[in-house]
Design a protein around this motif. Structure first.
Motif, PDB file in Angstrom:
ATOM      1  N   TYR A  79      -1.023  14.363   5.311  1.00 62.99           N
ATOM      2  CA  TYR A  79      -0.021  14.792   4.327  1.00 62.99           C
ATOM      3  C   TYR A  79       0.590  13.567   3.658  1.00 62.99           C
ATOM      4  CZ  TYR A  79      -0.026  19.461   6.488  1.00 62.99           C
ATOM      5  OH  TYR A  79      -0.385  20.700   6.966  1.00 62.99           O
ATOM      6  N   LYS A  80       0.963  13.756   2.393  1.00 62.55           N
ATOM      7  CA  LYS A  80       1.659  12.678   1.693  1.00 62.55           C
ATOM      8  C   LYS A  80       3.058  12.516   2.265  1.00 62.55           C
ATOM      9  CE  LYS A  80       2.739  11.047  -2.989  1.00 62.55           C
ATOM     10  NZ  LYS A  80       2.714  11.414  -4.429  1.00 62.55           N
ATOM     11  N   LYS A  81       3.720  13.635   2.549  1.00 64.81           N
ATOM     12  CA  LYS A  81       5.028  13.638   3.192  1.00 64.81           C
ATOM     13  C   LYS A  81       5.156  14.902   4.022  1.00 64.81           C
ATOM     14  CE  LYS A  81       7.877  10.861   0.032  1.00 64.81           C
ATOM     15  NZ  LYS A  81       9.110  10.854  -0.814  1.00 64.81           N
ATOM     16  N   CYS A  95       0.843  -1.192   0.000  1.00 66.64           N
ATOM     17  CA  CYS A  95       0.000   0.000   0.000  1.00 66.64           C
ATOM     18  C   CYS A  95       0.883   1.247   0.000  1.00 66.64           C
ATOM     19  CB  CYS A  95      -0.901  -0.015   1.232  1.00 66.64           C
ATOM     20  SG  CYS A  95      -1.877   1.485   1.468  1.00 66.64           S
ATOM     21  N   ASN A  96       0.612   2.172  -0.893  1.00 69.39           N
ATOM     22  CA  ASN A  96       1.426   3.382  -0.992  1.00 69.39           C
ATOM     23  C   ASN A  96       1.145   4.378   0.127  1.00 69.39           C
ATOM     24  OD1 ASN A  96       1.254   2.396  -4.060  1.00 69.39           O
ATOM     25  ND2 ASN A  96       3.084   3.647  -3.810  1.00 69.39           N
ATOM     26  N   ALA A  97       0.110   4.132   0.908  1.00 71.14           N
ATOM     27  CA  ALA A  97      -0.195   5.012   2.029  1.00 71.14           C
ATOM     28  C   ALA A  97       0.535   4.584   3.288  1.00 71.14           C
ATOM     29  CB  ALA A  97      -1.691   5.042   2.286  1.00 71.14           C
ATOM     30  N   CYS A  98       0.484   3.279   3.600  1.00 72.67           N
ATOM     31  CA  CYS A  98       1.044   2.790   4.866  1.00 72.67           C
ATOM     32  C   CYS A  98       2.252   1.890   4.695  1.00 72.67           C
ATOM     33  CB  CYS A  98      -0.036   2.057   5.665  1.00 72.67           C
ATOM     34  SG  CYS A  98      -0.558   0.489   4.924  1.00 72.67           S
ATOM     35  N   GLU A  99       2.605   1.552   3.469  1.00 75.98           N
ATOM     36  CA  GLU A  99       3.771   0.723   3.153  1.00 75.98           C
ATOM     37  C   GLU A  99       3.621  -0.734   3.580  1.00 75.98           C
ATOM     38  OE1 GLU A  99       7.190   2.656   4.862  1.00 75.98           O
ATOM     39  OE2 GLU A  99       7.395   3.998   3.141  1.00 75.98           O
ATOM     40  N   LYS A 100       2.419  -1.145   3.963  1.00 78.10           N
ATOM     41  CA  LYS A 100       2.200  -2.529   4.367  1.00 78.10           C
ATOM     42  C   LYS A 100       1.729  -3.360   3.177  1.00 78.10           C
ATOM     43  CE  LYS A 100       3.384  -1.235   8.336  1.00 78.10           C
ATOM     44  NZ  LYS A 100       4.812  -1.438   8.673  1.00 78.10           N
ATOM     45  N   GLY A 108       9.664  12.006   6.372  1.00 79.55           N
ATOM     46  CA  GLY A 108       9.242  11.380   5.122  1.00 79.55           C
ATOM     47  C   GLY A 108       8.490  10.095   5.373  1.00 79.55           C
ATOM     48  N   ARG A 109       8.964   9.030   4.788  1.00 79.96           N
ATOM     49  CA  ARG A 109       8.371   7.709   4.870  1.00 79.96           C
ATOM     50  C   ARG A 109       6.961   7.706   4.286  1.00 79.96           C
ATOM     51  NH1 ARG A 109       7.665   3.474   9.974  1.00 79.96           N
ATOM     52  NH2 ARG A 109       7.821   1.611   8.663  1.00 79.96           N
ATOM     53  N   SER A 110       5.951   7.285   5.066  1.00 80.21           N
ATOM     54  CA  SER A 110       4.593   7.127   4.540  1.00 80.21           C
ATOM     55  C   SER A 110       3.761   8.394   4.732  1.00 80.21           C
ATOM     56  CB  SER A 110       3.912   5.961   5.266  1.00 80.21           C
ATOM     57  OG  SER A 110       3.623   6.330   6.606  1.00 80.21           O
ATOM     58  N   TRP A 111       2.481   8.279   4.397  1.00 82.14           N
ATOM     59  CA  TRP A 111       1.561   9.369   4.699  1.00 82.14           C
ATOM     60  C   TRP A 111       1.616   9.652   6.191  1.00 82.14           C
ATOM     61  CZ3 TRP A 111      -3.679   8.060   1.828  1.00 82.14           C
ATOM     62  CH2 TRP A 111      -3.425   7.969   0.448  1.00 82.14           C
ATOM     63  N   LYS A 126       3.125  20.456  15.982  1.00 85.04           N
ATOM     64  CA  LYS A 126       3.934  19.856  17.038  1.00 85.04           C
ATOM     65  C   LYS A 126       3.858  18.334  17.037  1.00 85.04           C
ATOM     66  CE  LYS A 126       3.616  23.674  20.372  1.00 85.04           C
ATOM     67  NZ  LYS A 126       3.125  24.058  21.732  1.00 85.04           N
ATOM     68  N   TYR A 127       2.782  17.794  16.469  1.00 86.16           N
ATOM     69  CA  TYR A 127       2.557  16.363  16.540  1.00 86.16           C
ATOM     70  C   TYR A 127       2.457  15.780  15.140  1.00 86.16           C
ATOM     71  CZ  TYR A 127       1.217  18.240  21.028  1.00 86.16           C
ATOM     72  OH  TYR A 127       1.207  18.942  22.199  1.00 86.16           O
ATOM     73  N   ASN A 128       3.238  14.733  14.904  1.00 82.97           N
ATOM     74  CA  ASN A 128       3.282  14.101  13.600  1.00 82.97           C
ATOM     75  C   ASN A 128       3.371  12.592  13.773  1.00 82.97           C
ATOM     76  OD1 ASN A 128       3.687  13.683  10.772  1.00 82.97           O
ATOM     77  ND2 ASN A 128       5.893  13.542  11.158  1.00 82.97           N
ATOM     78  N   LEU A 129       2.500  11.867  13.097  1.00 86.31           N
ATOM     79  CA  LEU A 129       2.496  10.409  13.170  1.00 86.31           C
ATOM     80  C   LEU A 129       2.389   9.815  11.770  1.00 86.31           C
ATOM     81  CD1 LEU A 129       0.125   9.661  16.182  1.00 86.31           C
ATOM     82  CD2 LEU A 129       2.509   8.949  15.997  1.00 86.31           C
ATOM     83  N   HIS A 130       3.365   8.964  11.422  1.00 84.89           N
ATOM     84  CA  HIS A 130       3.274   8.234  10.161  1.00 84.89           C
ATOM     85  C   HIS A 130       2.123   7.240  10.228  1.00 84.89           C
ATOM     86  CE1 HIS A 130       7.850   8.949   9.618  1.00 84.89           C
ATOM     87  NE2 HIS A 130       7.178   9.798   8.869  1.00 84.89           N
ATOM     88  N   VAL A 131       1.381   7.119   9.164  1.00 83.07           N
ATOM     89  CA  VAL A 131       0.353   6.090   9.079  1.00 83.07           C
ATOM     90  C   VAL A 131       1.009   4.720   9.184  1.00 83.07           C
ATOM     91  CG1 VAL A 131      -1.385   5.037   7.568  1.00 83.07           C
ATOM     92  CG2 VAL A 131      -1.237   7.527   7.746  1.00 83.07           C
ATOM     93  N   ALA A 132       2.194   4.568   8.598  1.00 77.20           N
ATOM     94  CA  ALA A 132       2.924   3.297   8.666  1.00 77.20           C
ATOM     95  C   ALA A 132       3.284   2.940  10.098  1.00 77.20           C
ATOM     96  CB  ALA A 132       4.203   3.369   7.819  1.00 77.20           C
ATOM     97  N   CYS A 133       3.665   3.931  10.897  1.00 79.53           N
ATOM     98  CA  CYS A 133       4.033   3.665  12.291  1.00 79.53           C
ATOM     99  C   CYS A 133       2.822   3.234  13.106  1.00 79.53           C
ATOM    100  CB  CYS A 133       4.668   4.907  12.918  1.00 79.53           C
ATOM    101  SG  CYS A 133       6.347   5.234  12.337  1.00 79.53           S
ATOM    102  N   VAL A 134       1.681   3.863  12.852  1.00 83.71           N
ATOM    103  CA  VAL A 134       0.459   3.467  13.555  1.00 83.71           C
ATOM    104  C   VAL A 134       0.100   2.032  13.194  1.00 83.71           C
ATOM    105  CG1 VAL A 134      -2.010   3.916  13.833  1.00 83.71           C
ATOM    106  CG2 VAL A 134      -0.403   5.822  13.730  1.00 83.71           C
TER     107      VAL A 134
END
Length: 262
Positions: A130-132, A88-93, A144-147, A155-163
């Protein structure tokens, strides 16, 4: 057929009934975890098939566009084309089931990732997709990495891939175990210990957030500020997890928050 039931090509023998689940489940369409609203097998002759679908998988759009890929047209498919493994191009899974695929560009999106809201807003905090982003993720520290979901205050940023990784780590049996067969029998078949274990192991970033915000506030006498930052970031995580699981509502975010606090 009742008003809250549908028939679905992936499960032709029984109708599926719309319901709300406070326990996590594995979607039999996209093979990803879910919580909250879903369509579940009604069964026949008093039996159940333990078949579940996210709402996005049960009632998909035949084709969609996405603001991150303005030149793409994504078609809903029950499986990815070809024999090559896809992600998946959004979460890299990995993509293991239902997917939105663009034939011209070759991009793929999980149904729930494709329908991630561009803005999550509960009146207290706003998170934008955000896309990046150039700022580091609160979990992995990488850019960078995923969405990513980023707060309006930046102040707060979370990758969709990390979640997604947090969910896989916490709900390993849902993703890779025998969930849906020996572990579940139409809810009532869960053992108490299994049910409690499954519904309380919701991932939390508290330790990471406390360390991060302690560094941010050290030297400025900002103990209360750091505590507030953890609280706000925890709320942000609740909404991102809810969105990734396919039900980005205040109700589900509150449930996720309750499970995170256990």
């Amino acid at each position: 057929m009742k008003y809250n039931e549908i028939s679905h090509f992936s499960h032709p023998h029984h109708n599926l009934k719309f319901e709300y689940s406070e326990a996590p489940f594995k979607c039999d369409g996209c093979k990803e975890a879910g919580i909250g609203s879903r369509y579940r097998c009604c069964g026949g002759g008093g039996g159940h098939c333990n078949f579940d679908l996210h709402t996005h998988c049960a009632v998909p759009s035949p084709s969609i566009s996405h603001p991150f890929y303005t030149k793409c047209s994504f078609q809903f498919m029950s499986r990815t084309p070809g024999a090559v493994a896809r992600y998946c191009n959004a979460c890299e899974k990995d993509v293991a089931g239902f997917v939105y695929h663009c034939n011209s560009c070759g991009f793929d999106l999980h149904p729930c990732c494709a329908k991630l809201p561009m803005v999550l807003d509960d009146g207290e905090i706003k998170l934008y997709l955000y896309k990046k982003v150039s700022s580091p993720c609160h979990r992995c520290g990488r850019k960078g990495r995923s969405w990513s979901y980023r707060s309006s205050c930046k102040k707060y940023n979370l990758h969709v891939a990390c979640v997604k990784e947090m969910l896989v780590d916490s709900w390993h049996e849902i993703y890779y175990g025998a969930w849906g067969s020996s572990y579940t029998t139409a809810y009532t078949g869960w053992t108490t210990s299994r049910k409690l274990e499954a519904t309380t192991r919701v991932p939390s970033l508290r330790a990471t957030l406390e360390t991060h915000n302690h560094k941010q506030s050290s030297g400025s006498g900002g103990g209360k500020t750091a505590e507030k930052c953890c609280e706000v970031a925890g709320l942000a995580l609740q909404f991102v997890i809810s969105a990734v699981l396919g039900d980005p509502t205040t109700l589900i975010a509150a449930l996720v928050g309750k499970l995170m606090s256990k």
